[in-house]
Motif scaffolding. Structure first.
Motif: not given
Length: 732
Positions: A451-459, A463-469, A599-604
């Motif tokens: 969650a931290m990598y996807t919400a903060w570091f990933m492009s 992210r649009r591919w990894v999170k739904p997967a 991930e939603d909490a970090i991205f928000s």
């Protein structure tokens, strides 16, 4: 600037009415959910509460006898419609408990008669000694399905038969008296098989054991044993207990006769002996009180040991037991009836009967007591459906028959009719917490790191591919995950146990090494490798190679060196379906749930907070750890608690991957059983309204209460974290 008027359709009465109606519907739905939870709790509690109700007398009736001869045996039929009584003159009477005219039959000739009763539960205690008047004092177990009469004419075996409208006496070995030792004063009877009876007789000098079968000559064995004053045969006809003063002997009965197994000199001379249902527990009454004895295994075989004294239990003139449960009762000279159960430390019920009680017997199902006083009977109907169930037996260690020490045991069923249910909830509670804790230990680092990598570091594009997967992983049914874990993962883990145990350490080491290497790369190479999320394409092959090394190379090296895997070398044994399998499988099922919410909490978190930190010179990692994560801590904590709640209630994965072993001890490679899995396994087999059925409902209630407590504490902590960091942001 000309103000824009608000459209009429957004400010009319119809819209206000719709808003009020919607608000009330939502409020009503919320209250309905709370009401459903309350009704569920009340329903579960309503099924469970009767387990802990105290025994009670539901009815009492006095029945005149119209005779004065001393009683030597008595009992009731299972429906408690008839009682039967045999006096010392050999006259048997069936007495209706509703007040009709009794019937009588002379069973043997006149003279003193010794009656020994043996029910389906086992042996009986014969007369201890002849009184000066010539009459016999006889003691019997409560079910009395077979009765042995002894007089100068010999032995007579009879059974009360209630299969017809009018009760009658049956004589399985014929109506002619059988040969007996004329000098015997103590007799014991056992009925181990449908057409086989064992009779033990003790005279001042000898002990005689006889086997009787219809249409066959009796088999007899005799040996010199002096001064036996009490004697008991176990229901299976395998052991004989004899008491000579303070000397207690245990005899093993075999094809060759009697073999002395134990000889115990007691500290005090016992007043009475009694076998509980099943014949495994022996009660000895002495001046100190009532003690329980049963066999314990040792290096030299089974030996009789004293287990405990019952609290406030004293030796009384009358001591009798139930036929099918480990329940017994005493009656004091003042007429105080006290009920005891083998799992309870003290009396579970007391009731005054009045002085002058001569004899007492339980109904075959334990739901009634027949008391004889001078010239009359007193019939009591008892309500005592679950004497063995208490909070102590559910949550504390209990010393069960033939167990080496007190323990937490769940064993609800057995093929043996004399089996005593063992209902400790501690193994399931322990298994639930261990499985849920290991699953969270496996899932939390993976889910939060992703969650931290996807919400903060990933492009954003990746992210649009990894999170739904990852979220799609949550669509896998738990039964599919459990099936894969039980059929495929379990044998694979057994073959590669050492590599799997090293895998987390190796992965963490590779990640730390990559982090150190990235900090020491030249700026030109760091920009090419680490910017815009390109480091993921370097990390994934390294992590894959590390996994392959641990799962394939290490097991091959281990087999080459030791000729066998780690699972085969474990001294404590290895169960293929174990806690580790369940933890990995449940952790895999929890990762999508925790990842999505965290991930939603970090991205928000507002982007301005992170941008301000970066503008002040903080690194991305410092911004994430000191600014973003504290602001998202409430949502992350909620994600962890929701995941933990899911782990507590998980059924199918635990059911299929752990081996379902209800034990409290055991390590990572031993089986467990959770509360939810136990309910799923045993509820279809539990008889409605039985103790087993209600204890399963108690398991569900415990799981519900525990989940509510965890969720309530989690919500309180979450609200506190939210207020704390909101206040800090306002001050900043």
């Amino acid at each position: 600037m000309i103000p824009t008027p608000i459209p009429a359709q957004f400010n009319n009465r119809r819209r206000q009415l719709t808003d009020r109606l919607t608000r009330r519907v939502v409020t009503a739905c919320g209250l309905a959910i709370l009401l459903v939870m309350l009704l569920l709790f009340i329903w579960l509690a309503g099924v469970v509460v009767p387990l802990f109700s105290s025994p009670a007398v539901e009815g009492s009736r006095a029945i005149p006898l119209g005779q004065t001869r001393p009683v030597v045996a008595m009992g009731l039929d299972p429906q408690q419609q008839w009682g039967w009584r045999i006096d010392d003159a050999g006259t048997g009477r069936f007495i209706p408990l509703a007040g009709q005219t009794p019937s009588s039959q002379a069973l043997m000739g006149t003279g003193s008669v010794n009656a020994v009763a043996a029910l389906s539960t086992g042996s009986v205690n014969a007369a201890a000694a002849l009184q000066d008047s010539g009459r016999v004092n006889a003691t019997a177990t409560p079910d009395n399905s077979s009765v042995l009469l002894k007089s100068a004419a010999g032995l007579l075996l009879l059974e009360p038969d209630f299969s017809q409208a009018e009760p009658r006496w049956r004589f399985p070995l014929g109506e002619a008296p059988l040969a007996a030792d004329p000098e015997s004063q103590v007799v014991a009877l056992a009925h181990p098989q449908a057409d086989r009876w064992l009779v033990a007789q003790a005279s001042p000098q000898r002990l005689t054991l006889q086997q009787f079968q219809p249409s066959r000559s009796p088999l007899s064995f005799s040996m010199a044993v002096r001064d036996i004053n009490q004697m008991l045969l176990t229901p299976d006809g395998q052991r004989l207990f004899t008491l000579s003063g303070a000397l207690l002997r245990v005899w093993q009965i075999g094809e060759q006769g009697l073999t002395l197994r134990d000889s115990i000199t007691l500290a005090q001379r016992p007043q009475q002996m009694l076998l509980l249902s099943g014949g495994e527990s022996l009660l000895i009454a002495d001046q100190k009180g009532l003690s329980q004895w049963f066999d314990l295994a040792s290096e030299t075989g089974l030996h009789l040991h004293q287990i405990r004294y019952f609290t406030d239990a004293r030796a009384q003139p009358l001591l009798f037991s139930e036929a099918h449960r480990r329940v017994f009762a005493t009656v004091s000279p003042a007429g105080m009836l006290s009920l005891f159960a083998s799992k309870q430390p003290g009396a579970i019920f007391s009731s005054p009967l009045g002085p002058g009680v001569i004899r007492a017997a339980f109904a075959p199902q334990g739901d009634g007591v027949l008391i004889e006083q001078q010239g009359r009977w007193q019939h009591l109907r008892l309500s005592n459906p679950w004497p063995d169930i208490s909070w102590r037996s559910l949550w504390q260690k209990v010393w069960y028959e033939n167990y080496p020490s007190p323990d937490y045991v769940w064993q609800s069923t057995s093929a043996d009719d004399d089996y005593q249910g063992k209902y400790s909830l501690v193994p399931m509670v322990s298994g639930t917490l261990k499985a849920a804790g290991l699953a969270m230990l496996f899932a939390t680092p993976l889910a939060l790191a992703a969650a931290m990598y996807t919400a903060w570091f990933m492009s954003p594009g990746l992210r649009r591919w990894v999170k739904p997967a990852i979220e799609m992983m949550g669509a896998l049914p738990s039964v599919v995950i459990g099936l894969i874990a039980g059929l495929w993962l379990a044998p694979q883990l057994a073959d590669r146990l050492s590599g799997i145990l090293l895998l987390p350490l190796m992965l963490a080491g590779v990640l730390l090494l990559c982090s150190w290497a990235s900090d020491h790369l030249p700026p030109r190479w760091r920009k090419r490798v680490c910017d815009e999320g390109r480091e993921i394409w370097l990390l994934l092959p390294l992590l894959l190679l590390t996994t392959i090394f641990c799962l394939w190379c290490i097991p091959l090296l281990e087999h080459a060196l030791f000729r066998q895997g780690l699972a085969d070398r474990l001294s404590g044994g290895y169960q293929q379906r174990n806690l580790l399998i369940a933890g990995v499988a449940m952790g895999f099922a929890l990762v999508p749930l925790i990842f999505t919410l965290a991930e939603d909490a970090i991205f928000s978190v507002p982007a301005s907070l992170g941008q301000g930190s970066l503008a002040l010179g903080a690194t991305p990692w410092q911004t994430l750890s000191r600014v973003v994560l504290p602001s998202a801590s409430a949502g992350i904590f909620a994600a962890l608690m929701i995941g933990f709640g899911r782990a507590l209630g998980e059924t199918m994965i635990v059911l299929m991957a752990t081996g379902n072993t209800p034990v409290t001890g055991g390590g990572l490679l031993q089986g467990v059983r959770s509360l939810a899995a136990n309910i799923a396994i045993e509820m279809p087999e539990a008889a409605s309204g039985s103790a087993h059925y209600r204890i399963l409902f108690l398991s569900a209630l415990v799981l519900l209460v525990f989940t509510l407590i965890v969720n309530t504490l989690a919500e309180l902590i979450r609200q506190r974290l939210r207020r704390r960091f909101a206040r800090q942001e306002g001050q900043g």
